[in-house]
Motif scaffolding. Structure first.
Motif, PDB file in Angstrom:
ATOM      1  N   UNK A   1       1.002  -1.236  -0.065  1.00  0.00           N
ATOM      2  CA  UNK A   1      -0.117  -0.119  -0.004  1.00  0.00           C
ATOM      3  C   UNK A   1       0.889   1.278   0.144  1.00  0.00           C
ATOM      4  N   UNK A   2       2.122   1.118   0.789  1.00  0.00           N
ATOM      5  CA  UNK A   2       2.833   2.463   0.654  1.00  0.00           C
ATOM      6  C   UNK A   2       3.299   2.532  -0.783  1.00  0.00           C
TER       7      UNK A   2
ATOM      8  N   UNK B   1      -2.783   4.169   7.737  1.00  0.00           N
ATOM      9  CA  UNK B   1      -1.879   4.156   6.801  1.00  0.00           C
ATOM     10  C   UNK B   1      -2.815   4.202   5.437  1.00  0.00           C
ATOM     11  N   UNK B   2      -3.957   3.431   5.469  1.00  0.00           N
ATOM     12  CA  UNK B   2      -4.923   3.635   4.246  1.00  0.00           C
ATOM     13  C   UNK B   2      -5.628   4.971   4.552  1.00  0.00           C
ATOM     14  N   UNK B   3      -6.153   5.286   5.727  1.00  0.00           N
ATOM     15  CA  UNK B   3      -7.083   6.538   5.628  1.00  0.00           C
ATOM     16  C   UNK B   3      -5.970   7.909   5.320  1.00  0.00           C
ATOM     17  N   UNK B   4      -4.823   7.858   5.829  1.00  0.00           N
ATOM     18  CA  UNK B   4      -3.873   9.087   5.431  1.00  0.00           C
ATOM     19  C   UNK B   4      -3.600   8.868   3.938  1.00  0.00           C
TER      20      UNK B   4
ATOM     21  N   UNK C   1     -15.991   3.822   8.604  1.00  0.00           N
ATOM     22  CA  UNK C   1     -15.752   4.994   8.816  1.00  0.00           C
ATOM     23  C   UNK C   1     -14.642   5.854   8.127  1.00  0.00           C
ATOM     24  N   UNK C   2     -13.588   5.026   8.010  1.00  0.00           N
ATOM     25  CA  UNK C   2     -12.596   5.560   7.159  1.00  0.00           C
ATOM     26  C   UNK C   2     -13.070   6.216   5.791  1.00  0.00           C
TER      27      UNK C   2
END
Length: 293
Positions: A157-158, A214-217, A264-265
């Motif tokens: 994901x990064x 990490x996914x949200x940001x 929620x994300x």
């Protein structure tokens, strides 16, 4: 943020993602042959489905029936979706504990059907062990008929969030529409089949919290900082959440909490969402449900 609510489909078995995509195409939520599937999952779900023939690709009802009634269906729904034109490319976002397909970019992967004299089943022209070890690889696409090709990118994901902020010329992954597909076992994954080649990593609460953050940001950052030509400056055309609890891949003790956290994300990143809970595939054949989408 989206001007319209983001449509989020919550399904139990990931196989039903094909039904979601088909419904989305019929309701004009996605354009055919123009959609990248951003697939967050502990499994690639790109297996060749041996229970489908070339004649089934144009028969959605029979195809989905065969997928959901096969134990291999949950690992095999993406290639039929591509063959139907519902998807164009795939980005598999994999957690650190799985390596079924090595990180990298695989362009013009071609799959189709073997000659009837050789069984007629689906196969793909590649030497990658993910397909080769299952006996579903051929040396050349000349051995296949009714072929379809697609591009596949396999990333953490990064790395995806980093690469998605720039869209080089010729990039096929981020220029059209996109669908965000999240299996809850991406965050924590069991191995109910006890097969050595399947990932098995039950995450700690701290690991899950970090992956969600990490996914949200990252998704928030893409909306603001992606290249101006990137589709990721816009919300996805729709989102699919596969719970995968009943089949044992998402540990039961975290499934409900993960579902709430991911919803929620999505609300936080994309604004208002409209959630369609699909407890059973029969809903995809319900006229009122279809019209509500």
């Amino acid at each position: 943020r989206s001007m319209r609510p983001l449509k989020v489909f919550v399904i139990e078995e990931h196989t039903e993602a094909l039904e979601v995509l088909s419904l989305a195409a019929r309701r004009k939520l996605i354009r055919v042959n123009d959609c990248t599937f951003v697939h967050l999952d502990s499994h690639p779900d790109l297996s060749c489905f041996e229970g489908v023939g070339r004649e089934h690709i144009k028969d959605r009802v029979e195809l989905c029936h065969r997928l959901r009634n096969s134990e291999d269906g949950i690992s095999s729904f993406i290639l039929p979706s591509i063959a139907m034109g519902l998807l164009k490319n795939v980005i598999w976002i994999k957690p650190p504990w799985t390596d079924q397909i090595p990180t990298g970019e695989y362009n013009n992967l071609t799959f189709g059907f073997k000659d009837e004299t050789k069984g007629g089943q689906m196969a793909i022209a590649t030497d990658l062990s993910y397909w080769f070890d299952d006996g579903n690889a051929v040396v050349s696409d000349s051995e296949l008929t009714d072929t379809t090709f697609f591009d596949l990118r396999v990333q953490s994901v990064e790395d995806w969030l980093l690469s998605a902020k720039s869209v080089p010329p010729g990039d096929t992954f981020h220029r059209g529409e996109w669908v965000l597909d999240i299996c809850l076992d991406y965050f924590s994954c069991a191995n109910p089949l006890q097969e050595p080649d399947l990932p098995d990593h039950v995450s700690t609460a701290e690991e899950i919290a970090l992956m969600l953050q990490t996914l949200r940001d990252g998704l928030s950052s893409l909306l603001l900082h992606s290249h101006t030509d990137s589709a990721l400056r816009r919300p996805p055309s729709l989102c699919i959440i596969a719970r995968s609890e009943q089949d044992g891949f998402t540990p039961g003790e975290v499934a409900a909490g993960l579902e709430s956290s991911v919803l929620a994300l999505l609300n936080e990143v994309y604004g208002e969402t409209k959630v369609y809970n699909v407890p059973s595939f029969e809903l995809f054949y319900d006229t009122d449900f279809i019209r509500s989408v």
